[in-house]
Design an enzyme around this catalytic site. Structure first.
Site, PDB file in Angstrom:
ATOM      1  N   LEU A 114       0.828  -1.193   0.000  1.00 28.75           N
ATOM      2  CA  LEU A 114       0.000   0.000   0.000  1.00 28.75           C
ATOM      3  C   LEU A 114       0.870   1.255   0.000  1.00 28.75           C
ATOM      4  O   LEU A 114       1.932   1.280   0.646  1.00 28.75           O
ATOM      5  CB  LEU A 114      -0.918   0.010   1.225  1.00 28.75           C
ATOM      6  CG  LEU A 114      -1.802  -1.241   1.410  1.00 28.75           C
ATOM      7  CD1 LEU A 114      -2.801  -1.002   2.532  1.00 28.75           C
ATOM      8  CD2 LEU A 114      -2.506  -1.621   0.128  1.00 28.75           C
ATOM      9  N   GLY A 159       1.160  -5.267   1.182  1.00 26.51           N
ATOM     10  CA  GLY A 159       0.066  -5.305   0.208  1.00 26.51           C
ATOM     11  C   GLY A 159       0.474  -5.972  -1.099  1.00 26.51           C
ATOM     12  O   GLY A 159      -0.376  -6.498  -1.827  1.00 26.51           O
ATOM     13  N   ASN A 183       5.620  -7.392   6.350  1.00 29.26           N
ATOM     14  CA  ASN A 183       6.583  -6.650   7.181  1.00 29.26           C
ATOM     15  C   ASN A 183       5.883  -5.739   8.175  1.00 29.26           C
ATOM     16  O   ASN A 183       6.453  -5.354   9.194  1.00 29.26           O
ATOM     17  CB  ASN A 183       7.555  -5.854   6.307  1.00 29.26           C
ATOM     18  CG  ASN A 183       6.846  -4.828   5.436  1.00 29.26           C
ATOM     19  OD1 ASN A 183       5.737  -5.072   4.987  1.00 29.26           O
ATOM     20  ND2 ASN A 183       7.469  -3.698   5.216  1.00 29.26           N
ATOM     21  N   GLU A 184       4.610  -5.393   7.897  1.00 31.68           N
ATOM     22  CA  GLU A 184       3.928  -4.457   8.799  1.00 31.68           C
ATOM     23  C   GLU A 184       3.618  -5.075  10.160  1.00 31.68           C
ATOM     24  O   GLU A 184       3.324  -4.352  11.118  1.00 31.68           O
ATOM     25  CB  GLU A 184       2.648  -3.903   8.163  1.00 31.68           C
ATOM     26  CG  GLU A 184       1.475  -4.858   8.101  1.00 31.68           C
ATOM     27  CD  GLU A 184       1.434  -5.623   6.788  1.00 31.68           C
ATOM     28  OE1 GLU A 184       2.494  -5.782   6.153  1.00 31.68           O
ATOM     29  OE2 GLU A 184       0.343  -6.093   6.418  1.00 31.68           O
TER      30      GLU A 184
HETATM   31  C1  LIG Z   1      -2.347  -0.541   7.226  1.00 36.26           C
HETATM   32  C2  LIG Z   1      -3.014  -1.780   6.807  1.00 36.26           C
HETATM   33  C3  LIG Z   1      -3.467  -2.530   7.971  1.00 36.26           C
HETATM   34  C4  LIG Z   1      -3.898  -3.764   7.977  1.00 36.26           C
HETATM   35  C5  LIG Z   1      -4.115  -4.524   6.785  1.00 36.26           C
HETATM   36  C6  LIG Z   1      -3.358  -5.791   6.796  1.00 36.26           C
HETATM   37  C7  LIG Z   1      -3.427  -6.622   5.826  1.00 36.26           C
HETATM   38  C8  LIG Z   1      -4.131  -6.301   4.634  1.00 36.26           C
HETATM   39  C9  LIG Z   1      -3.298  -6.524   3.484  1.00 36.26           C
HETATM   40  C10 LIG Z   1      -2.271  -5.795   3.175  1.00 36.26           C
HETATM   41  C11 LIG Z   1      -1.908  -4.594   3.859  1.00 36.26           C
HETATM   42  C12 LIG Z   1      -0.710  -4.151   3.761  1.00 36.26           C
HETATM   43  C13 LIG Z   1      -0.263  -2.906   4.414  1.00 36.26           C
HETATM   44  C14 LIG Z   1       0.779  -2.252   3.548  1.00 36.26           C
HETATM   45  O1  LIG Z   1       0.982  -2.598   2.424  1.00 36.26           O
HETATM   46  S1  LIG Z   1       1.617  -0.973   4.250  1.00 36.26           S
HETATM   47  C15 LIG Z   1       2.962  -0.715   3.110  1.00 36.26           C
HETATM   48  C16 LIG Z   1       4.053  -1.543   3.573  1.00 36.26           C
HETATM   49  N1  LIG Z   1       5.101  -1.528   2.593  1.00 36.26           N
HETATM   50  C17 LIG Z   1       6.337  -1.410   2.942  1.00 36.26           C
HETATM   51  O2  LIG Z   1       6.649  -1.245   4.104  1.00 36.26           O
HETATM   52  C18 LIG Z   1       7.346  -1.470   1.823  1.00 36.26           C
HETATM   53  C19 LIG Z   1       8.427  -0.528   2.107  1.00 36.26           C
HETATM   54  N2  LIG Z   1       9.331  -0.501   0.994  1.00 36.26           N
HETATM   55  C20 LIG Z   1      10.374  -1.349   0.884  1.00 36.26           C
HETATM   56  O3  LIG Z   1      10.558  -2.275   1.628  1.00 36.26           O
HETATM   57  C21 LIG Z   1      11.322  -1.041  -0.225  1.00 36.26           C
HETATM   58  O4  LIG Z   1      11.039   0.230  -0.706  1.00 36.26           O
HETATM   59  C22 LIG Z   1      11.252  -2.052  -1.396  1.00 36.26           C
HETATM   60  C23 LIG Z   1      11.813  -3.404  -0.961  1.00 36.26           C
HETATM   61  C24 LIG Z   1       9.832  -2.220  -1.941  1.00 36.26           C
HETATM   62  C25 LIG Z   1      12.138  -1.477  -2.556  1.00 36.26           C
HETATM   63  O5  LIG Z   1      13.421  -1.213  -2.066  1.00 36.26           O
HETATM   64  P1  LIG Z   1      14.417  -0.289  -2.944  1.00 36.26           P
HETATM   65  O6  LIG Z   1      15.684  -0.218  -2.183  1.00 36.26           O
HETATM   66  O7  LIG Z   1      14.463  -0.796  -4.324  1.00 36.26           O
HETATM   67  O8  LIG Z   1      13.697   1.132  -3.037  1.00 36.26           O
HETATM   68  P2  LIG Z   1      13.622   2.254  -1.902  1.00 36.26           P
HETATM   69  O9  LIG Z   1      14.775   3.169  -2.082  1.00 36.26           O
HETATM   70  O10 LIG Z   1      13.407   1.672  -0.575  1.00 36.26           O
HETATM   71  O11 LIG Z   1      12.284   3.009  -2.346  1.00 36.26           O
HETATM   72  C26 LIG Z   1      12.224   3.785  -3.536  1.00 36.26           C
HETATM   73  C27 LIG Z   1      11.212   4.883  -3.337  1.00 36.26           C
HETATM   74  O12 LIG Z   1       9.923   4.294  -3.171  1.00 36.26           O
HETATM   75  C28 LIG Z   1       9.338   4.793  -1.968  1.00 36.26           C
HETATM   76  N3  LIG Z   1       8.481   3.746  -1.394  1.00 36.26           N
HETATM   77  C29 LIG Z   1       8.821   2.519  -1.020  1.00 36.26           C
HETATM   78  N4  LIG Z   1       7.769   1.837  -0.563  1.00 36.26           N
HETATM   79  C30 LIG Z   1       6.721   2.685  -0.622  1.00 36.26           C
HETATM   80  C31 LIG Z   1       5.345   2.567  -0.274  1.00 36.26           C
HETATM   81  N5  LIG Z   1       4.817   1.420   0.236  1.00 36.26           N
HETATM   82  N6  LIG Z   1       4.559   3.615  -0.446  1.00 36.26           N
HETATM   83  C32 LIG Z   1       5.038   4.774  -0.953  1.00 36.26           C
HETATM   84  N7  LIG Z   1       6.349   4.938  -1.321  1.00 36.26           N
HETATM   85  C33 LIG Z   1       7.160   3.909  -1.149  1.00 36.26           C
HETATM   86  C34 LIG Z   1      10.523   5.093  -1.090  1.00 36.26           C
HETATM   87  O13 LIG Z   1      10.160   5.992  -0.093  1.00 36.26           O
HETATM   88  C35 LIG Z   1      11.469   5.700  -2.088  1.00 36.26           C
HETATM   89  O14 LIG Z   1      11.055   7.003  -2.372  1.00 36.26           O
HETATM   90  P3  LIG Z   1      12.110   8.181  -2.533  1.00 36.26           P
HETATM   91  O15 LIG Z   1      12.970   7.784  -3.671  1.00 36.26           O
HETATM   92  O16 LIG Z   1      12.867   8.237  -1.245  1.00 36.26           O
HETATM   93  O17 LIG Z   1      11.280   9.379  -2.791  1.00 36.26           O
END
Ligand SMILES: CC/C=C\C/C=C\C/C=C\C=C\CC(=O)SCCNC(=O)CCNC(=O)[C@H](O)C(C)(C)COP(=O)(O)OP(=O)(O)OC[C@H]1O[C@@H](n2cnc3c(N)ncnc32)[C@H](O)[C@@H]1OP(=O)(O)O
Length: 259
Positions: A114, A159, A183-184
């Site tokens: 997400l 997500g 991971n959350e």
């Molecule tokens: C809240 C919901 C509650 C309950 C529901 C539970 C279950 C239901 C089902 C699913 C629910 C899921 C909840 C979520 O999905 S919360 C989101 C969790 N996601 C993460 O924590 C992912 C975090 N990101 C990473 O681990 C890494 O970015 C990566 C492995 C995907 C990629 O690594 P890289 O080294 O290749 O790239 P980065 O330099 O880390 O990132 C590049 C760039 O992208 C931005 N970014 C990364 N992830 C997100 C994101 N999820 N949303 C928005 N932006 C994101 C990151 O900040 C970088 O941006 P900048 O270049 O710094 O501007």
């Protein structure tokens, strides 16, 4: 079949598209945008992706290749979720479409889950709309009448993992740098009950599920229709069980029965 799977798991999807492309001869691919209009590509191959969900429909096999295309990490923002929902609806209504493969056009990332910015500093109405869009996607993907496979060609946390779990079957690239999971939970965020059902289904597949996938992949091999017919006839019962397994309605009851 093995060659196609190998290409999928190595994340070499352009190669797979090439296979599909050759099968469709001069017809080329159909490019479908979220508004539902389709553009015929006059020749095989890729054009520069500009859509957030690229759809390449192979008319010969009825298999649609969906590629998430929001760099840098395919985070599931409200616009992306909305576009994906529209595309899934269009494919569901397309009588020529029999299956879909969900993958990513972004190198090394399937989806970062997400969009974190959709979950902060927003009015309550936005959170309602966003969460509704999240739930709509898993319902549409899981509930799809189409056979669907997630080709996980990169990291897929949170997500992103949900997207993969909603598919009938998952194939992930064998790369130690690619991560997948919730991971959350490290932050104490507990996944809803339906997430548990999805996970449970993945951990307890019936042996015949692989057969279901084989049959799907065989469908790509339109050059060998007799082989496909033989396999599907010989294992028709197992295939029916597999299809009903991956398409079972979600409720606690069916979850308990399979437990
Ligand atoms: C809240 C919901 C509650 C309950 C529901 C539970 C279950 C239901 C089902 C699913 C629910 C899921 C909840 C979520 O999905 S919360 C989101 C969790 N996601 C993460 O924590 C992912 C975090 N990101 C990473 O681990 C890494 O970015 C990566 C492995 C995907 C990629 O690594 P890289 O080294 O290749 O790239 P980065 O330099 O880390 O990132 C590049 C760039 O992208 C931005 N970014 C990364 N992830 C997100 C994101 N999820 N949303 C928005 N932006 C994101 C990151 O900040 C970088 O941006 P900048 O270049 O710094 O501007």
């Amino acid at each position: 079949m093995a060659a196609v799977l190998r290409k999928l798991i190595q994340g070499r999807l352009p190669a797979l598209a090439g296979v599909l492309c050759r099968r469709s001869g001069n017809e080329g691919h159909l490019f479908l945008n979220s508004s539902g209009s389709t553009l015929m590509q006059p020749r095989c191959g890729y054009s520069s992706p500009t859509e957030s969900v690229i759809v390449e429909m192979d008319k010969a096999t009825g298999v649609a290749l969906l590629k998430l295309n929001i760099p840098p990490v395919n985070s599931l923002s409200l616009p992306l979720l909305t576009e994906l929902a529209i595309v899934l609806d269009k494919l569901e209504m397309d009588k020529h479409c029999r299956g879909l493969i969900l993958t990513s056009a972004v190198p090394n990332i399937f989806s970062a889950g997400l969009n974190l910015f959709d979950m902060m500093d927003k009015p309550n109405e936005h959170y309602s709309e966003f969460w509704r869009a999240v739930q709509e996607i898993w319902i549409k993907l899981y509930g799809s009448s189409l056979a669907n496979i997630a080709a996980i060609n990169g990291s897929s946390p949170a997500g992103g993992c949900l997207l993969a779990l909603c598919s009938d079957y998952r194939i992930m690239a064998n790369n130690p740098h690619f991560t997948i999971g919730l991971n959350e939970t490290r932050l104490g965020i507990v996944a809803p009950f339906w997430y548990d059902i999805l996970q449970w289904r993945v951990h307890h597949p019936p042996p015949c599920l692989h057969l279901f996938v084989m049959a799907l992949v065989f469908r790509l091999h339109v050059h060998h229709p007799s082989a496909m017919t033989k396999v599907t006839r010989a294992y028709s019962t197992e295939l029916k069980i597999s299809v009903s397994y991956v398409k079972q309605p979600i409720n606690w009851r069916s979850h308990e029965i399979y437990k």
